[in-house]
Structures are given as structure tokens and as C-alpha cells.
Design an enzyme around this catalytic site. Structure first.
Site, PDB file in Angstrom:
ATOM      1  N   ARG A   1       4.507 -13.633  -1.879  1.00 21.82           N
ATOM      2  CA  ARG A   1       4.229 -12.871  -3.107  1.00 21.82           C
ATOM      3  C   ARG A   1       2.949 -13.313  -3.825  1.00 21.82           C
ATOM      4  O   ARG A   1       2.518 -12.666  -4.782  1.00 21.82           O
ATOM      5  CB  ARG A   1       5.427 -12.967  -4.061  1.00 21.82           C
ATOM      6  CG  ARG A   1       6.622 -12.166  -3.576  1.00 21.82           C
ATOM      7  CD  ARG A   1       7.517 -11.805  -4.737  1.00 21.82           C
ATOM      8  NE  ARG A   1       8.421 -12.884  -5.113  1.00 21.82           N
ATOM      9  CZ  ARG A   1       8.785 -13.141  -6.367  1.00 21.82           C
ATOM     10  NH1 ARG A   1       8.300 -12.451  -7.371  1.00 21.82           N
ATOM     11  NH2 ARG A   1       9.612 -14.128  -6.617  1.00 21.82           N
TER      12      ARG A   1
ATOM     13  N   LYS B   1     -32.274 -31.683 -16.737  1.00 22.91           N
ATOM     14  CA  LYS B   1     -31.647 -32.178 -15.509  1.00 22.91           C
ATOM     15  C   LYS B   1     -32.192 -33.558 -15.153  1.00 22.91           C
ATOM     16  O   LYS B   1     -33.398 -33.772 -15.204  1.00 22.91           O
ATOM     17  CB  LYS B   1     -31.929 -31.213 -14.349  1.00 22.91           C
ATOM     18  CG  LYS B   1     -31.237 -31.599 -13.065  1.00 22.91           C
ATOM     19  CD  LYS B   1     -32.048 -31.288 -11.819  1.00 22.91           C
ATOM     20  CE  LYS B   1     -33.170 -32.290 -11.621  1.00 22.91           C
ATOM     21  NZ  LYS B   1     -33.817 -32.179 -10.288  1.00 22.91           N
TER      22      LYS B   1
END
Ligand code: UD1
Ligand code: CA
Length: 455
Positions: A13, A349
Site C-alpha cells: 500500500r 562557501k
């Protein structure tokens, strides 16, 4: 103690190719939740965990492999008793065996601990619960208050179906006896399966005491068979996390609109607005404010820092009193010291930025070492990548980087240097001086705009 975790089912299911037990609650596979809980249990011996897998092939073992876990394959799947029987070669006779389910992710260790203690060394103990609607579940059949057997819904008569005490499925048994009982199971029942629950009647016949314990809350025993149930348990789990944070004094503008997928440690007077997602290990120090719709993963945010709306922060450190966003992106290796300001559409960064420096608008700072009190103008870009290699940019204390500058790394801007707007810096800028690279401005006299010809 031995812990057997049943995880062989297909989960039809779920409508998914991923084995059911690998679907995530709070970003972590359900099976991994069960394993973590098992590891928290304390008994005379550390838990030796055996996972029974089947559907989905080797995906299950490869997702959760660890030194304290062994695996047994169940193929085909002939019932819960047959599943536990696959673990027999791995079970240590000297300690009891606890049976858990890979698709029942939220059982608390405290509830299991009570069950373990109820069982002691030589009793069979079942985790049971009372339910208003027990439909579909195995019923606990007692005589004179003592558990005699468990009957499955499909095998139960009307009187048995009226019983509201149910089998959660979780139980613990003395191991030598368990092995004998598993050997005696048959599949003469409505589902033609080898039911684990039939060991209860065997225990009674052998004069082994059968006892029970109850979980603190019903949701601890809830399993997942569909995406609907997965979503329900996710929300329940998130609500529990939110309530714990509120009890610790964190302000949540709406506890229903928070998602924590990992560990979130908060100091005093932390406030979190709606729609924020926290992943991995996140620490928010005293007085931190997180505005709406931020994504924060594996990060440390320092005291009284403020993260404005729509920021994306991952593997980064923000210093005390930092001002981040709105719309800022801190990528892995961004380390900001005290009172650093990173404004809208600025990406940082793998860079260290020292105290009181600012990049308030539209910039890319990658592979850079930035000193204190540096001002980085709008549109500044560190050109750190030549297509093959990455290079560092160094900007020393008190430098001023004019708007729309490109710093072609490797390059250094000296202490107190100023770069004129629009500079393309390809050589180091000496300290304390103005460096500018810009074509001279000129005006063309007598120039005329082209005119559209009328047809
Ligand atoms: C089982 C219990 C029932 C209990 C209910 C609680 C039995 C016979 N019945 O019923 O008393 O009230 O759980 O939810 O034990 N599994 C395997 N291999 C198998 C069969 C099952 O690994 O061959 C796993 C399933 O993936 C699942 C769990 O065991 O995670 C339970 O199996 P399921 O078939 O759902 O048992 P129920 O019929 O719900
Ligand atoms: Ca079930």
C-alpha cells in the site's frame, strides 16, 4: 538481550519501489528509528540486533548496516512466527529475545524498558494496549486475569472480537523456550501463516508465566502501511518534538509549522518562526532568532544572531550577533565570526569571514579569507575557479571592495585597501591604497541615436 526486528514485508500500500521500512520519518528510515530505540535499552548485555529482511532485496541491509546488527533473509514471507524463526541461528540462548517491528517507528525506549523488566529472565511479556476500535488486530484472551492466548481478528469468534485489549505485536521471550515454541508453530489458520502469536498458548501449556506491559501512549504502537499513515506519524512525531522545544522554553510561532529532521539544540530565549526546516545537528545559542522559512542543516548559530526569512544554511557557522539574510545562502565551510552581516542574494562557501565584516547585497564569496571590518560591495564576486582548479582570495582587515568587483584568485587585497567600483582585480592590491581597473569614461560629442524609418 537479543533484539529481532521484523522488516521483511513488502508494504504494497505504500505504492513504492522502496522497501516499506526504509521510508523516512523525520528524515530517517523507520527501521533506523527502531534500531536507535533498541540501542537505548539497557539490560545485562548490550542489545544484539537481528534484522529480518526480504522484500526489496539487499536495500535494507545496505541502508542500516552496522557492527552491532546482523541480518537474516526471510523468503518467502510465511508469517510473523516464520519471520522470527529466521533469526534462530543468531540468538544467544543466555539472554531473552525482544521482538520489534521495522514499520512501528515511534515506540519509546521507556515503554520497552518496562516490558523488558516485566519479563525478567524467564517470563513471556507482551506489550498490549486497550483500543476503542480493535478491528484488525490480535486480541488478548485472558482467563481469571491471566493471558492464555492471542487470537487474530480473522480467526476470532464474536465474543473474542469484542475484546478491546490488543496485541501490539511487540513481545519478549526467554530464548531457549522461544526456539522450541517457534518449532511447533503450524499454519492451520484463516491466513495459512505461521503466527508468532501462537507462542503464547505454548508458553501457557509449558507453565511459563505470561505477563504484559502497556506503552505510555497508543501512538507508540502504531505501524505504517500507507503514505497516509506515514504522514500521520510524521506529524505526530514533529508535534512531540515541538512540544519538547516549547517545554524547554523555545518560542515557536506555530508548533504545527516546524520540521526537525535530526537534532536541534536550543539555548535560552530562542525564537523560531513558521516554516523552518532543521536537518542534521543544529545548535542555536541563547537569544537566536530564526525568521520564517529558513532551511538550516548541520550548523551552529551564535548568541543573539538573527537569521532573516528565506535563508539556506548548510554545514556553516554563524558567529554571535550575526545578521543573515533575507535570502542568504551559507554553503559548506562558511565560518562567520561575530557580528558579520550577510545580506540578500549573497552566497558564501568555504570561507572564513572575521568580525564586523559585511557583504550586504548580491555577492559570491568562495574560497576566501576575509579579515575584520571589511566591506564587500554589491555584486562582488570571487572568481575562485578556472574550470579545473580552485584558488583562494585573501582580503585583509579594513579593506573596502567597491561594488561589482571581480577578484580573480589567487589574489590578495591588502589591509585597508580600497577597490574602486567595477574593478577586475588580477594582481594583488597593495594595502592602504585605492586600486581601480576601469576603462576611462568618455562622452562622444555629436553622436545621434539611430531613428526608425517611417514606411
Ligand atoms: C500482527 C499480529 C497481531 C497484532 C498486529 C499488530 C501476528 C500473527 N499477528 O498482525 O496480533 O495485533 O501485528 O500490528 O503476529 N512480517 C515479516 N514477515 C512475515 C510477515 C510479517 O517480516 O512473514 C512483518 C511485516 O512486514 C510487518 C510485521 O511483520 O512489519 C507484522 O506483520 P503483519 O502481517 O502486518 O501482521 P498483522 O497481520 O498486522
Ligand atoms: Ca500489520
Amino acid at each position: 538481550m537479543n533484539v529481532v526486528i521484523l522488516a521483511a514485508g513488502m508494504g504494497k500500500r505504500m505504492q513504492s519501489n522502496l522497501p516499506k521500512v526504509l521510508h523516512a520519518i523525520a528524515g530517517k528510515p523507520m527501521l533506523q528509528h527502531v534500531i536507535s530505540t533498541a540501542r537505548q535499552l539497557h539490560s545485562h548485555h548490550a542489545a544484539k540486533i537481528c534484522v529480518i529482511y526480504g522484500h526489496g532485496g539487499e536495500q535494507v541491509p545496505s541502508a542500516v548496516a552496522a557492527a552491532d546488527i546482523c541480518f537474516a533473509k526471510q523468503e518467502p514471507q510465511l508469517g510473523t512466527g516464520h519471520a522470527v524463526a529466521q533469526a534462530i541461528p543468531h540468538l544467544d540462548d543466555a539472554v531473552p529475545t525482544l521482538i520489534l517491528y521495522g514499520d512501528v517507528p515511534l515506540t519509546r525506549a521507556s515503554s520497552l524498558q518496562r516490558l523488558v523488566e516485566a519479563a525478567g529472565e524467564n517470563k513471556l511479556a507482551i506489550l498490549t494496549a486497550h483500543m476503542d476500535n480493535p478491528t484488525g488486530l490480535g486480541r488478548i484472551i485472558r482467563e481469571d486475569g491471566k493471558i492464555r492466548r492471542i487470537v487474530e481478528q480473522k480467526d476470532a469468534n464474536e465474543a473474542e472480537r469484542a475484546v478491546t485489549e490488543i496485541n501490539t505485536g511487540i513481545m519478549i521471550a526467554p530464548t531457549i523456550a522461544l526456539k522450541t515454541w517457534l518449532g511447533k508453530l503450524s499454519n492451520h489458520n484463516a491466513q495459512a501463516e505461521y503466527y508468532l502469536t501462537d507462542i503464547v498458548a505454548s508458553a501457557v501449556a509449558d507453565g511459563v508465566e505470561v505477563t504484559s506491559a502497556q506503552p505510555d501512549a497508543i501512538w507508540e504502537t502504531m505501524g505504517v502501511n500507507s503514505k497516509v499513515q506515514l504522514a500521520e506519524l510524521e506529524r505526530l512525531h514533529q508535534t512531540n518534538i515541538a512540544m519538547t522545544l516549547l517545554e524547554q522554553g523555545v518560542t515557536l510561532l506555530d508548533p504545527a509549522r516546524l520540521d526537525v529532521r535530526g537534532s536541534l539544540q536550543c539555548g535560552r530565549d530562542v525564537s523560531i518562526d513558521v516554516g523552518c526546516v532543521f536537518e542534521g545537528d543544529v545548535e542555536l545559542a541563547d537569544g537566536v532568532k530564526i525568521a520564517a522559512h529558513c532551511f538550516i542543516k548541520n550548523a551552529k548559530i551564535g548568541q543573539e544572531a538573527e537569521i532573516k526569512p528565506f535563508c539556506h544554511i548548510e554545514n556553516a557557522v554563524v558567529g554571535a550577533k550575526g545578521q543573515i539574510g533575507p535570502y542568504a545562502r551559507l554553503r559548506p565551510g562558511a565560518e562567520l565570526a561575530e557580528d558579520v552581516h550577510i545580506g540578500n542574494f549573497v552566497e558564501v562557501k568555504n570561507s572564513q569571514i572575521a568580525a564586523h565584516s559585511k557583504a550586504n547585497h548580491l555577492a559570491y564569496i568562495g574560497d576566501a579569507t576575509v579579515g575584520s571590518r571589511v566591506n564587500i560591495g554589491a555584486g562582488t564576486i570571487t572568481c575562485n575557479y578556472d574550470g579545473v582548479n580552485k584558488f583562494r582570495t585573501i582580503i585583509e582587515d579594513d579593506a573596502f571592495i567597491g561594488s561589482d568587483s571581480q577578484l580573480i584568485a589567487p589574489v590578495r587585497v591588502g589591509k585597508g585597501a580600497t577597490l574602486g567600483a567595477g574593478t577586475t582585480l588580477s594582481k594583488d592590491a597593495p594595502e592602504g591604497k585605492l586600486t581601480v581597473s576601469r576603462a576611462k569614461q568618455m562622452t562622444i560629442e555629436g553622436w545621434q541615436r539611430p531613428q526608425k524609418l517611417k514606411k
